[in-house]
Enzyme design. Structure first.
Site, short mmCIF file in Angstrom:
data_model
loop_
_atom_site.label_atom_id
_atom_site.label_comp_id
_atom_site.label_asym_id
_atom_site.label_seq_id
_atom_site.Cartn_x
_atom_site.Cartn_y
_atom_site.Cartn_z
N ARG A 287 10.43 -3.20 5.98
CA ARG A 287 10.39 -2.01 6.85
C ARG A 287 11.74 -1.31 6.93
NH1 ARG A 287 5.59 -1.68 10.22
NH2 ARG A 287 4.05 -2.29 8.68
N ARG B 284 10.36 3.39 11.41
CA ARG B 284 10.59 4.23 12.59
C ARG B 284 11.96 4.11 13.23
NH1 ARG B 284 5.24 2.45 15.39
NH2 ARG B 284 5.92 0.67 14.16
N ARG C 13 7.77 12.04 10.01
CA ARG C 13 6.49 11.81 10.69
C ARG C 13 6.12 12.92 11.66
NH1 ARG C 13 3.00 10.17 11.60
NH2 ARG C 13 2.64 8.17 12.59
N ASP D 53 1.48 1.39 2.12
CA ASP D 53 0.97 0.46 3.13
C ASP D 53 -0.01 -0.50 2.47
OD1 ASP D 53 1.05 0.21 6.27
OD2 ASP D 53 -0.95 -0.34 5.60
N TYR E 174 -7.67 -7.56 8.27
CA TYR E 174 -7.81 -6.20 8.83
C TYR E 174 -9.23 -5.67 8.63
CZ TYR E 174 -2.88 -5.72 9.92
OH TYR E 174 -1.65 -5.89 10.47
O1 CP3 Z 1 8.90 -2.22 4.14
C1 CP3 Z 1 8.98 -1.00 3.93
O2 CP3 Z 1 9.92 -0.30 4.34
C2 CP3 Z 1 7.93 -0.33 3.06
C3 CP3 Z 1 6.84 0.24 3.75
C4 CP3 Z 1 5.74 -0.61 4.37
C5 CP3 Z 1 4.91 -0.11 5.41
N1 CP3 Z 1 3.93 -1.01 5.63
C6 CP3 Z 1 5.07 1.19 6.06
C7 CP3 Z 1 4.48 1.38 7.41
C8 CP3 Z 1 5.29 -1.88 4.05
C9 CP3 Z 1 5.86 -2.88 3.08
C10 CP3 Z 1 4.14 -2.12 4.86
C11 CP3 Z 1 3.31 -3.33 4.77
C12 CP3 Z 1 2.33 -3.60 5.82
N2 CP3 Z 1 1.47 -2.74 6.41
C13 CP3 Z 1 2.07 -4.88 6.32
C14 CP3 Z 1 2.74 -6.13 5.87
C15 CP3 Z 1 4.09 -6.20 6.45
C16 CP3 Z 1 4.09 -6.64 7.84
O3 CP3 Z 1 4.48 -5.85 8.71
O4 CP3 Z 1 3.68 -7.78 8.04
C17 CP3 Z 1 1.06 -4.78 7.28
C18 CP3 Z 1 0.48 -5.89 8.11
C19 CP3 Z 1 0.67 -3.42 7.31
C20 CP3 Z 1 -0.40 -2.81 8.15
C21 CP3 Z 1 0.18 -1.87 9.09
N3 CP3 Z 1 0.66 -0.62 8.75
C22 CP3 Z 1 0.35 -2.05 10.48
C23 CP3 Z 1 -0.01 -3.30 11.24
C24 CP3 Z 1 0.92 -0.87 10.97
C25 CP3 Z 1 1.17 -0.56 12.40
C26 CP3 Z 1 2.28 -1.33 12.96
C27 CP3 Z 1 3.50 -0.53 12.92
O5 CP3 Z 1 4.57 -1.06 12.58
O6 CP3 Z 1 3.40 0.65 13.31
C28 CP3 Z 1 1.14 -0.01 9.87
C29 CP3 Z 1 1.77 1.32 9.89
C30 CP3 Z 1 3.03 1.46 9.11
N4 CP3 Z 1 3.22 1.03 7.82
C31 CP3 Z 1 4.21 2.11 9.55
C32 CP3 Z 1 5.12 2.06 8.48
C33 CP3 Z 1 6.50 2.67 8.42
C34 CP3 Z 1 4.41 2.78 10.89
C35 CP3 Z 1 3.54 4.00 10.89
C36 CP3 Z 1 4.12 5.12 11.68
O7 CP3 Z 1 4.95 5.86 11.12
O8 CP3 Z 1 3.73 5.28 12.83
#
Ligand code: CP3
Length: 344
Positions: free
Chosen positions: A26, A30, A39, A75, A152
């Site tokens: 990540r 954010r 965003r 994602d 999921y």
């Molecule tokens: O790591 C990075 O910088 C690359 C981008 C990346 C995202 N998601 C962007 C994202 C990666 C590698 C992921 C993987 C991901 N997505 C996982 C595995 C990693 C982990 O966190 O365990 C999972 C479980 C997801 C599913 C997912 N996507 C969730 C649970 C959420 C909501 C939780 C959150 O942090 O908001 C997302 C949304 C998401 N994916 C965001 C980002 C930057 C936030 C969305 C936003 O901008 O509001």
């Protein structure tokens, strides 16, 4: 510098490096004001589907933090969206699957998509990022591991107990294995597509597999994760990551991966000893440590580097993703600290 000589790829192959390479899960998220500005302009899925914007978001932390790898902005749920389950990202609420998969009939209804056709924007983003990086640091592609993606699909969103997931697994094992087979097939094509487009390493996120005990991992997950790793293009390092996996680490290694991701609930040296010296490790600072000032988390960074002992095959990372409330200065300080303290 040829990509194969980059510290990250060398460490993934357990070759010596001049310092410990570091990147952060990540790192494009954010906590970065530039990400929040993006965003304001794009919805989350819209951003993922726009290769120029997704590439800019991928590159931002490389310039800003000095990390040793870029990770594709995408994602783990992008590949399930075209499978017809009604995926949405509601603002601030995380992912929601409108039509969760809870029965054998639901599994049969899933559309077995070809990612090359269903998510072409992901591969376009990879190509744009590779060109823009011009060999500065390698690009890591990624996908969700079959268990975590299935969780999921079945729960319909985030979960604490994974009871719907475990219920399908135990009550309808044939449907469970069928679902995992579909996910392995689609995910292998998706990752090999990223590799063909230019990803130089891939990470498998099995973020929530720590919900299972070893016997269930062995029976319901390991054969599928192993089939996935074996289906990947040879020669590209695979990082196999999960959280809450203290009791599963040797089994995860058995499933495959050149690098095993560790969360902060384990001591890195003990975990590495249990895994054996024929595999690299990645981790494992608690993301919450970065909420304190650098002079406070410095001791924890030092402890992790000491536990790694300068042995080839350690990639520094957090034990999970950067928290949204983390000050950017602290993240920059962490990267500098790892580089300075690990210099050999
Ligand atoms: O790591 C990075 O910088 C690359 C981008 C990346 C995202 N998601 C962007 C994202 C990666 C590698 C992921 C993987 C991901 N997505 C996982 C595995 C990693 C982990 O966190 O365990 C999972 C479980 C997801 C599913 C997912 N996507 C969730 C649970 C959420 C909501 C939780 C959150 O942090 O908001 C997302 C949304 C998401 N994916 C965001 C980002 C930057 C936030 C969305 C936003 O901008 O509001």
């Amino acid at each position: 510098m040829p990509a194969a000589e980059s510290p990250l790829l060398r460490a993934a192959r357990r070759q010596p490096t001049d310092f410990t390479p570091v990147w952060l899960m990540r790192q494009a998220g954010r906590y970065l004001p530039e990400y929040r500005a993006m965003r304001e302009r794009f919805g989350f899925l819209e951003l993922c589907r726009n290769p120029d914007a997704a590439a800019a978001v991928t590159l931002e932390p490389v310039d800003r933090l000095g990390v040793d790898a870029a990770i594709l902005f995408a994602d783990i749920l992008l590949i399930v969206e075209p499978m017809g389950v009604g995926l949405e990202f509601a603002r601030g609420a995380g992912p929601v699957v409108r039509r969760p998969v809870r029965s054998p009939a639901d599994v049969r209804r899933l559309v077995p998509v070809d990612p090359l056709e269903a998510t072409p924007f992901v591969f376009d983003t990879v190509r744009i990022v590779r060109r823009a990086l011009a060999g500065r640091v390698p690009l890591i592609g990624f996908a969700g591991a079959p268990f975590t993606v299935a969780s999921y699909l079945i729960e319909g969103g985030a979960s604490r107990e994974y009871l719907e997931t475990k219920s399908l697994m135990h009550r309808e094992p044939a449907a469970w294995h069928e679902l995992m087979d579909v996910l392995v097939d689609v995910t292998a094509k998706y990752l090999n597509g990223q590799i063909a487009a230019g990803a130089q390493a891939v990470q498998l996120f099995d973020s929530w597999v720590g919900a299972l005990g070893p016997d269930d991992y062995r029976e319901f997950v390991l054969p599928h994760s192993r089939a996935l790793v074996r289906a990947l293009t040879p020669g590209v390092p695979v990082i196999h990551f999960g959280t809450g996996t203290a009791s599963l680490l040797p089994l995860m290694k058995g499933a495959g991966g050149d690098v095993i991701g560790l969360d902060w609930r384990v001591d890195l040296d003990e975990a590495w000893a249990r895994l054996g010296s024929d595999v690299a490790v990645q981790g494992n600072l608690d993301p919450a440590a970065l909420l304190a000032r650098p002079e406070h988390f410095r001791v924890r960074v030092r402890a992790i580097l000491d536990r790694a002992g300068g042995r080839p095959g350690h990639i520094f990372n957090l034990g999970h993703g950067v928290l949204p409330q983390t000050p950017v200065d602290h993240v920059i300080a962490l990267v500098d600290m790892v580089h300075d303290m690990s210099k050999r």
